[in-house]
Design an enzyme around this catalytic site. Structure first.
Site, PDB file in Angstrom:
ATOM      1  N   THR A  10      -9.964  -5.835 -13.275  1.00 28.15           N
ATOM      2  CA  THR A  10      -9.527  -7.229 -13.441  1.00 28.15           C
ATOM      3  C   THR A  10     -10.728  -8.159 -13.611  1.00 28.15           C
ATOM      4  OG1 THR A  10      -7.690  -6.715 -11.965  1.00 28.15           O
ATOM      5  CG2 THR A  10      -8.041  -9.034 -12.460  1.00 28.15           C
ATOM      6  N   GLY A  15     -13.393  -7.354 -15.055  1.00 31.03           N
ATOM      7  CA  GLY A  15     -14.067  -7.014 -16.306  1.00 31.03           C
ATOM      8  C   GLY A  15     -15.496  -6.565 -16.052  1.00 31.03           C
ATOM      9  N   GLU A  27     -12.403  11.985   7.384  1.00 34.62           N
ATOM     10  CA  GLU A  27     -11.576  12.303   8.564  1.00 34.62           C
ATOM     11  C   GLU A  27     -10.579  13.383   8.203  1.00 34.62           C
ATOM     12  OE1 GLU A  27      -9.908   9.760  11.534  1.00 34.62           O
ATOM     13  OE2 GLU A  27     -11.211   8.132  10.854  1.00 34.62           O
ATOM     14  N   ARG A  61       2.277  21.009   9.922  1.00 32.89           N
ATOM     15  CA  ARG A  61       2.319  20.670  11.345  1.00 32.89           C
ATOM     16  C   ARG A  61       3.307  19.549  11.644  1.00 32.89           C
ATOM     17  NH1 ARG A  61      -3.810  19.942  12.654  1.00 32.89           N
ATOM     18  NH2 ARG A  61      -3.065  19.229  14.662  1.00 32.89           N
TER      19      ARG A  61
END
Ligand SMILES: Cc1cc2nc3c(=O)[nH]c(=O)nc-3n(C[C@H](O)[C@H](O)[C@H](O)COP(=O)(O)OP(=O)(O)OC[C@H]3O[C@@H](n4cnc5c(N)ncnc54)[C@H](O)[C@@H]3O)c2cc1C
Length: 276
Positions: free
Chosen positions: A86, A88, A112, A125
């Site tokens: 945006t 440029g 992480e 899990r």
């Protein structure tokens, strides 16, 4: 084509508006995702202090964490790239902070636990080992929100898009469970699951963010109806616009992800490493 037409700022161009609204929707939606998860942690602390059972909430918190980390980091990085676009050429220069933000944000998809590992944690899990309990809690919460028609007629289309995306998400989980179960017959089926784990994580993020944006939009609609004035008006209008935009432009992508998940096959794993 009219050379005499007045000059306008770039925010008058449709594609710039598309990009800006995409950035706004993701940024606000992901902020809501983090706050929603933190609110679940607050509820856990309150329940435990009162000596009550917080097992279900722990499950929900555990389910949300890989979405916060994996989806948040991937989409944050993507939207920063949109932001640079945006600005440029100026955005690319070191005089402006965006290029630095992009490099700094990239580490979040790695350190992480990489996104791929977050995706595996999420499916194996947080869903399979949990026997779908936490996912069910979340899905029931979304269904309850949709059932009461919060936000009225203005948000009806967005609610429909969310309902469809939630069904498609359940179908992706169903496909992956089927493939996992079929690993007993042919161990190679586990590769199909592995090809879909990141897809599931990111699609889940879209559904949760779509839901939270809609929740904010419903509050905004109430505030406007109650006579909000001044600067509050565009603020609340922006919340409604972001939710509708996300529902119309991002949530239909979950159907595509479902189709891709259902058509996954394991030939990629047979390819010689040298072919890469
Ligand atoms: C600035 C920085 C700070 C860090 N700080 C800490 C810290 O404080 N504590 C700490 O413990 N670590 C820290 N790390 C290490 C970080 O946790 C690892 O870089 C990260 O876990 C990725 O491991 P890796 O670099 O060995 O990549 P690899 O494990 O080699 O992964 C490379 C790529 O392969 C993919 N991949 C690997 N295994 C699998 C698999 N089984 N299935 C699917 N895809 C897979 C990964 O998703 C990744 O895209 C830090 C790293 C950086 C860069």
């Amino acid at each position: 084509m009219d050379k005499a037409a007045p000059k306008v700022t770039i925010t008058h161009h449709p594609d710039v508006r598309r990009s800006l609204m995409t950035q706004k929707a993701y940024a606000e939606g992901m902020r809501s995702l983090v706050l929603y998860t933190a609110s679940v942690q607050d509820e856990i602390a309150i329940k435990e202090a009162a000596g009550e059972d917080a097992k279900a909430l722990h499950g929900l918190n555990d389910l949300l964490l890989p979405i916060v980390k994996g989806y948040g980091s991937e989409k944050g990085y993507e939207q920063l790239a949109q932001s640079l676009q945006t600005f440029g050429g100026s955005g690319f220069l070191q005089e402006y902070p965006i290029e630095q933000y992009i490099r700094d944000a990239k580490i979040d998809t790695l350190y992480e636990g990489t996104t791929a590992i977050q995706g595996q944690d999420f499916f194996f899990r947080k869903i399979v080992r949990d026997q779908g309990a936490a996912l069910n809690t979340l899905s029931e919460e979304i269904k309850k929100f949709l059932a009461v028609g919060t936000g009225g007629e203005e948000l009806a289309g967005a609610r429909d898009a969310l309902a469809k995306a939630a069904v498609d998400l359940e179908a992706i989980v169903g496909t992956m469970i089927t493939d996992l179960t079929a690993t007993g017959e042919d161990v190679k089926n586990i590769y199909k699951v592995g090809l879909n784990t990141t897809r599931l994580l990111l699609a889940s993020g879209d559904v949760v963010v779509g839901y939270l944006l809609l929740k904010s939009a419903a509050v905004a609609a109430e505030k406007l109806a109650a006579g909000a004035s001044g600067k509050d008006v565009p603020f609340y209008q922006g919340k409604i616009a972001a939710a509708k935009f996300f529902a119309a432009n991002v949530l239909p992508g979950v159907s595509t992800e479902r189709a891709l998940a259902e058509s996954v096959e394991g030939s990629l794993m047979d390819l010689d490493e040298a072919a890469f």
